[in-house]
Design an enzyme around this catalytic site. Structure first.
Site, short mmCIF file in Angstrom:
data_model
loop_
_atom_site.label_atom_id
_atom_site.label_comp_id
_atom_site.label_asym_id
_atom_site.label_seq_id
_atom_site.Cartn_x
_atom_site.Cartn_y
_atom_site.Cartn_z
CD GLN A 191 -3.23 0.48 1.98
OE1 GLN A 191 -3.12 -0.80 2.48
NE2 GLN A 191 -4.27 1.05 2.26
CB SER A 221 2.74 -4.78 4.03
OG SER A 221 1.18 -4.76 4.34
CG LEU A 222 -1.34 -5.82 -0.93
CD1 LEU A 222 -2.43 -6.67 -1.01
CD2 LEU A 222 -1.39 -4.35 -1.92
NE ARG A 248 -2.93 -8.24 4.23
CZ ARG A 248 -2.30 -6.99 3.88
NH1 ARG A 248 -2.76 -5.96 3.45
NH2 ARG A 248 -1.08 -6.76 4.76
CG HIS A 279 1.86 -4.57 9.28
ND1 HIS A 279 1.52 -5.74 8.82
CD2 HIS A 279 1.79 -3.78 8.19
CE1 HIS A 279 1.74 -5.91 7.68
NE2 HIS A 279 1.62 -4.53 7.01
CD GLN A 318 1.70 -9.40 5.78
OE1 GLN A 318 0.69 -8.71 5.91
NE2 GLN A 318 2.47 -9.58 4.66
#
Length: 293
Positions: free
Chosen positions: A9, A88-89, A113, A195, A244
């Site tokens: 992102q 991340s993503l 998600r 996170h 995660q």
């Protein structure tokens, strides 16, 4: 050894994927399939929407995933990863690239998600801040000293760490970190505390979706965010993917581990070039290239 890395992102921009759609019949087919799965023409938002439209978590994450994965699929025989990782993503994109997930299943997980994270953000106002110019340990210690939820969330490169938590917690931490010598402590324009423990409702929701999804034996190892270690075991991959959401993105450590294991080049697949910059901060010598269209 060729390392392929996939952005998360923040890498989005209006017009992303448009050239791919117009120049590749495979890309067009996959984008149209994605429009059907998500239930609206996400391609319209990607190609000609506004920055505001594209900034919504429920749009941003699927959009970046689509651009990254479809680009990888159009690279053909030249796409031969020896190792993969995603920020991340981007870890979901990496798992399609190494064959651990198929395109449709991964896209459905990314949608789940994004929606779960958006809901978690709405439950409690929260934020993130970029901290520049301090040792990781100093940032961790300051976060631990504050009686609000605030944690180190993204270890992006040496001297650049993002913290995440309640608005009060992040603001207090920023003040203390400036006092501790941070060059900058900048609150980010994000939807919530990604996170961090505040993503627990999203983690629970995503866990059910991940456990219901088939994972395959990948063609090469993925270096996962939560521990920066390589794995090819589908069960381990699933558990790390679930962890995660509330765990930190250890990107600095991931790049260091890939270099230690023999990575000679890093190819960023997806919108933007943020990850190339972060890789260069870890190692000036290593080759970085972009596969972006």
């Amino acid at each position: 050894m060729k390392a392929y890395v996939f952005p998360g992102q923040g890498a989005q921009f209006v017009g992303m994927g448009k050239e791919l759609y117009e120049t590749s019949s495979l890309a067009k087919e996959l984008f149209e399939k994605a429009n059907e799965i998500i239930g609206f023409r996400i391609t319209d938002v990607m190609f000609s929407g506004t920055d505001e439209d594209l900034k919504q978590t429920k749009v941003t994450q699927p959009a970046i995933f689509l651009h990254s994965v479809i680009l990888a699929k159009t690279l053909g025989d030249s796409f031969q990863p020896d190792m993969v990782a995603g920020h991340s993503l981007g870890e979901f994109s990496a798992l399609v690239a190494n064959g651990a997930l198929n395109f449709e299943d991964a896209f459905k997980l990314v949608i789940a998600r994004a929606n779960a994270m958006q809901k978690a953000c709405e439950l409690q106002p929260s934020t993130m801040a970029a901290i520049l110019g301090l040792e990781d340990q100093v940032v961790e210690d300051v976060c631990a000293s504050i009686d609000e939820v605030v944690v180190a969330a993204n270890y992006n490169c040496p001297g650049q760490l993002v913290i995440s938590g309640s608005i009060d917690g992040v603001n207090k931490a920023c003040e203390k970190l400036k006092e501790a010598g941070a060059k900058r402590a900048l609150v980010l324009n994000v939807g919530g505390a990604f996170h961090s423990p505040l993503m627990e409702p999203a983690r629970v929701e995503l866990e059910a979706a991940i456990n219901a999804t088939p994972f395959n034996e990948p063609v090469c190892a993925v270096y996962q965010n939560v521990n920066a270690k390589p794995t090819s075991d589908p069960e381990t991959i699933k558990q790390n993917l679930i962890a995660q959401l509330t765990g930190a993105v250890r990107w600095t450590q991931t790049v260091q581990a890939m270099l230690a294991d023999g990575a000679t080049s890093f190819t960023e697949v997806g919108p933007g070039n943020v990850l190339q910059g972060l890789v260069k901060k870890v190692s000036k010598e290593v080759e970085t290239v972009s596969a972006a269209i």
